[in-house]
Design an enzyme around this catalytic site. Structure first.
Site, mmCIF file in Angstrom:
data_model
loop_
_atom_site.group_PDB
_atom_site.id
_atom_site.type_symbol
_atom_site.label_atom_id
_atom_site.label_comp_id
_atom_site.label_asym_id
_atom_site.label_seq_id
_atom_site.Cartn_x
_atom_site.Cartn_y
_atom_site.Cartn_z
ATOM 1 N N ARG A 1 0.851 -1.195 0.000
ATOM 2 C CA ARG A 1 0.000 0.000 0.000
ATOM 3 C C ARG A 1 0.889 1.248 0.000
ATOM 4 N NH1 ARG A 1 -2.763 -3.135 3.831
ATOM 5 N NH2 ARG A 1 -1.912 -1.879 5.519
ATOM 6 N N ARG B 1 14.880 -8.361 12.623
ATOM 7 C CA ARG B 1 15.759 -7.197 12.651
ATOM 8 C C ARG B 1 15.627 -6.553 14.036
ATOM 9 N NH1 ARG B 1 19.592 -6.729 9.037
ATOM 10 N NH2 ARG B 1 19.434 -4.464 8.875
ATOM 11 N N ARG C 1 16.967 6.918 10.723
ATOM 12 C CA ARG C 1 16.220 8.117 11.066
ATOM 13 C C ARG C 1 16.691 8.671 12.398
ATOM 14 N NH1 ARG C 1 10.127 5.837 12.706
ATOM 15 N NH2 ARG C 1 10.778 4.508 14.438
ATOM 16 N N GLU D 1 18.647 5.949 14.973
ATOM 17 C CA GLU D 1 18.275 4.535 14.918
ATOM 18 C C GLU D 1 19.105 3.813 13.868
ATOM 19 O OE1 GLU D 1 14.151 3.625 14.511
ATOM 20 O OE2 GLU D 1 13.530 5.025 16.087
ATOM 21 N N TYR E 1 4.362 -8.665 12.335
ATOM 22 C CA TYR E 1 4.467 -7.261 12.706
ATOM 23 C C TYR E 1 3.055 -6.733 12.942
ATOM 24 C CZ TYR E 1 5.472 -2.355 12.904
ATOM 25 O OH TYR E 1 5.558 -1.053 13.340
ATOM 26 N N ASP F 1 0.657 -3.501 14.484
ATOM 27 C CA ASP F 1 0.470 -2.182 15.075
ATOM 28 C C ASP F 1 -0.235 -2.333 16.417
ATOM 29 O OD1 ASP F 1 1.690 -0.629 13.115
ATOM 30 O OD2 ASP F 1 -0.122 -0.553 11.885
#
Length: 378
Positions: free
Chosen positions: A171, A247, A277, A298, A346, A348
């Site tokens: 997306r 990761r 970032r 990071e 993963y 949210d």
């Protein structure tokens, strides 16, 4: 019943609270010295800034029930995530929007003109994108891909974008207006007093007992009528089949007297910048005012056994290993695997809470017959 939650993050807290309210005796253990898992927040003693210890967590959802649930335990202030990225000596807005396109190409296109322009520069010969790289080239073309996605992705995932599945970028948001709100969900916000305060309130129930800095061993399972396990799925089986790939992140903290970058998140899309970032945490609480600032660079790398796992890789070999672990898990009795680590997905925060609510409901309906996975990992 006597029920155990392994992990005092969102999954364990929400399931534990629902089942405590139904009359069960809940014990929650967590190896860390705090609750709230990776969304743990704390006040920096020097500056007073609310710090997201394991990286920023921004709450966004279309699930009204989940939004009402978190607001019952903490006041959520309005917050819009407006991400910037530094590339080629300039600062651009993400996701790619009309401002990004006009700035990058030095144009003043209207929405319909920009749509036609991107269609011209995109690689329309790619009809069915199979990789991350093909997906990006198909939708934005080589220039925007090189500037904003290629280097960042190599740093984040440690592999070439041509080796990643297209689904990671399924997306890809490209907006042909000036909307720079990173998320598009109906409900977006930040907890006024941090996520840890919210989780502490969720856990504040007379039938819940929390033990921090307490490890769990699989051999202890039979001490409870049922276990809800939010630790690593492969860890439950002592990694007998091998370790699932993740990761992890390293954080380089630094402080600044004033405003360092003028935004909460600044991405660095070029591969020769070693970090992905910089996050400036006082900007995650814009209703507060602080002179000093706390920031983190990071760095993403492969997760070693002693590291905190952040992002499940879920490439072909990991999915094959996951299928083997799922088969083992489904033979277990008296345990349900939940959350990001327990299901190797993963998630949210809003999805984590939704699945926790659904898991609690399943247990109230099925009791000890609740399956190993209420939400299948594959």
């Amino acid at each position: 019943m006597k029920l155990l939650m392994v992990g005092a993050g969102l999954s364990g807290a929400v399931i534990g609270r629902k089942l405590a309210e139904a009359g069960h005796d809940i014990t929650i253990v967590d190896a860390r010295p705090h609750v709230a898992g990776n969304c743990h927040t704390t006040r920096d003693a020097e500056t007073g800034v609310m710090v997201h210890v394991y990286g920023p967590h921004i709450f966004h959802t279309d699930d009204a029930e989940v939004w009402d649930y978190v607001n019952a335990f903490e006041t959520f202030q309005p917050y819009k995530n407006r991400v910037k990225t530094t590339s080629k000596g300039q600062v651009f807005s993400l996701p790619i929007n009309l401002h990004t396109i006009n700035q990058f190409y030095g144009k003043t296109l209207r929405p319909d003109e920009a749509r036609d322009f991107i269609a011209e520069v995109a690689d329309t010969s790619i009809e069915d994108p199979q990789s991350f790289e093909e997906q990006a080239l198909r939708f934005v073309g080589p220039d925007l891909y090189e500037a904003f996605f290629k280097g960042y992705t190599i740093k984040q995932w440690g592999v070439q974008p041509s080796d990643l599945p297209a689904a990671i970028l399924k997306r890809l948001p490209v907006r042909f207006n000036y909307d720079d709100n990173y998320f598009f969900h109906a409900f977006q916000g930040m907890p006024e007093n941090g996520y840890t305060a919210m989780v502490e309130r969720i856990l504040d129930h007379p039938k819940i007992t929390v033990h921090l800095e307490t490890s769990f061993e699989r051999a202890q399972k039979d001490q409870w009528d049922h276990v809800f396990y939010s630790g690593p799925l492969d860890g439950w089986f002592d990694y007998d089949l091998g370790r699932l790939g993740y990761r992890t992140l390293d954080f380089e903290r630094f402080s600044y007297d004033g405003d360092y970058q003028g935004c909460a998140v600044m991405n660095y899309g070029e591969e020769d910048v070693p970090y992905t970032r910089i996050t400036e945490h006082k900007h995650f609480s814009p209703w507060e005012s602080h002179e000093g600032s706390v920031l983190y660079r990071e760095f993403s790398r492969a997760c070693e056994p002693q590291d905190i796992p952040y992002y499940p890789i879920r490439q072909v070999k990991e999915k094959a290993l996951l299928a083997d672990y799922v088969a083992l898990a489904e033979q277990e009795e008296g345990v349900t695997f939940v959350g990001r680590l327990g299901t190797y997905r993963y998630l949210d925060m809003d999805v984590t809470i939704r699945e926790a609510l659904d898991t609690a409901a399943a247990f109230l309906a099925q009791g000890q017959a609740t399956p190993a996975f209420v939400k299948a990992p594959l």
